[in-house]
Design an enzyme around this catalytic site. Structure first.
Site, PDB file in Angstrom:
ATOM      1  CG  ASP A 140      -4.125  16.506   3.647  1.00 18.83           C
ATOM      2  OD1 ASP A 140      -3.615  17.581   3.296  1.00 18.83           O
ATOM      3  OD2 ASP A 140      -4.341  16.210   4.832  1.00 18.83           O
ATOM      4  CE1 TYR A 195      -8.563   9.027  -1.774  1.00 23.02           C
ATOM      5  CE2 TYR A 195     -10.915   8.656  -1.995  1.00 23.02           C
ATOM      6  CZ  TYR A 195      -9.838   9.520  -1.929  1.00 23.02           C
ATOM      7  OH  TYR A 195     -10.039  10.864  -2.021  1.00 23.02           O
TER       8      TYR A 195
END
Length: 422
Positions: A140, A195
């Site tokens: 994002d 991540y």
């Protein structure tokens, strides 16, 4: 000797053949005089390029000649994957928004570079499906990546990677390229994603700590142990419907499998102490990682008891805070099943990037880490977010179910960046 009847039969047959021949000659002369061609019966015809087509259908070789940049057809077109690293600062995420030039994305830059490099036709930029483009994760707004992988078909021109990088800005780089099978899809063939989340350790300070002196805070070993015990409770399969805004409590897809989550030892950058959280799972829903981290921060700071974690996995709606998007980085994507099946077939390479590790680390040190540290020190996004924790009521629950937005893709958004981006 032939009988008289047999002789008569043969003479009649010869006359019949001669009549047919004369008719054919007359028809041929008539067609030549009129300039028309005789219509052949419908049948399969072998073309020079080996393609068989029905009479009246457009020949495949003519279609090929209509493609732009016909000279580039001397280069073979192959299915490949590109290893991408980028700093997301200043970009509205990874995924391209067709027809929205004011919100520039990483894919906008990549597609432009591919066209300028001459490895895809111009019209593929308008319709990315023409090159079978797929990404592993839709990071994002403002989120970075050190190991994003995209799959697509390219003309294998000479010096491909160098030409692409020469047309990219410095904060976006192609660090690796490998051939894959024709049916490979980087999203569907991905088994897991890893991540990291880099944050100032003041996030774990007691709630009455004076954040005006946040740079002076240092995380003690005892608190780090508590943090890692809480993160470890996420491991396994749980119902994470409370960690996104798109899933109902009984939606089977809200169940996600987490294999690893922990916080590393603190380190100092720019005079502020930071720590890096690592999480690996099969896939993540929108904002899931940020909410997983946000809830642990709230518990460590004393805004809620530890029992809230288990309560979030039930059917009740629980108010879970969402940590800032700054600091979230897509570290690596995993293709274990693909590697096992095709990695040793002698035609394709394993999708591992051990050779590129030094280049990945160098890019992070040059572009990703400095951007996170400078932005945090200048804007104080974590400190500002911590000021909102008291407004969350961790004890209250709601009986209403969350409604999934049908227009949104469920998987591998990895929940990052601003609320308005997705």
């Amino acid at each position: 000797m032939l009988t008289s009847r047999a002789l008569v039969t043969r003479v009649l047959r010869i006359k019949s053949i001669g009549c047919l021949y004369n008719c054919a000659v007359i028809r041929l002369k008539m067609s030549e005089e009129s300039g028309s061609t005789l219509t052949k019966p419908q049948k399969r015809v072998e073309e020079e390029n080996g393609e068989s087509v029905d009479n009246g259908h457009i020949r495949k070789k003519l279609k090929c000649n209509m493609e732009p940049n016909a000279d580039d057809r001397k280069h073979p077109k192959r299915k490949v994957v590109l290893l991408l690293a980028y700093s997301g600062k200043g970009y509205y995420g990874m995924q391209r928004n067709a027809g929205s030039s004011q919100f520039k994305t990483i894919e906008d830059e990549l597609v432009t570079a591919l066209i300028k490099s001459g490895c895809i036709p111009d019209n593929h930029g308008d319709d990315m499906k023409k090159m079978s483009f797929q990404r592993c994760a839709r990071t994002d707004k403002g989120v970075s990546a050190a190991g994003q992988v995209v799959s697509l078909k390219l003309w294998m021109i000479e010096g491909l990677m160098e030409k692409i990088n020469s047309n990219l800005p410095p904060q976006i780089r192609v660090l690796g390229l490998k051939r894959v099978t024709g049916g490979f899809n980087s999203k569907n063939n991905c088994d897991a994603r890893t991540y990291s989340y880099m944050l100032p350790t003041v996030a774990f300070a007691p709630k009455d700590y004076d954040t005006h002196n946040s740079a002076a805070f240092r995380l003690d070993p005892g608190t780090l142990q508590i943090v890692n015990r809480l993160f470890a409770s996420y491991k396994g399969t749980h119902n994470f419907h409370n960690f996104t805004s798109q899933k109902a409590a009984r939606d089977p897809s809200a169940r996600r499998y987490i294999t690893e989550m922990s916080c590393g030892e603190p380190f100092v950058r720019g005079g502020t102490e930071f720590a890096e959280i690592t999480v690996r799972g099969q896939s993540f829903m929108m904002h899931q990682i940020r909410k997983m981290i946000g809830l642990v921060i709230a518990v460590v700071k004393g805004y809620s008891g530890e029992e809230v974690l288990k309560r979030t996995w039930g059917e009740e709606k629980v108010d879970v805070p969402k940590a800032p998007g700054l600091g979230l980085v897509l570290e690596k994507v995993h293709f274990d099943r693909y590697n096992k099946r095709f990695g040793g077939d002698g035609l394709h390479e394993c999708l591992e990037w051990t050779v590129e590790e030094q280049a990945i680390l160098a890019f992070k040190e040059a572009h990703i880490y400095p951007s996170i540290v400078e932005t945090e020190c200048q804007e104080g996004s974590m400190v500002s977010w911590m000021a909102t924790l008291p407004i969350h009521d961790f004890e209250a629950t709601a009986t209403g179910t969350q409604v999934k937005d049908k227009g949104q893709d469920d998987d591998d958004e990895e929940g990052n960046g601003s609320d308005s981006a997705l």
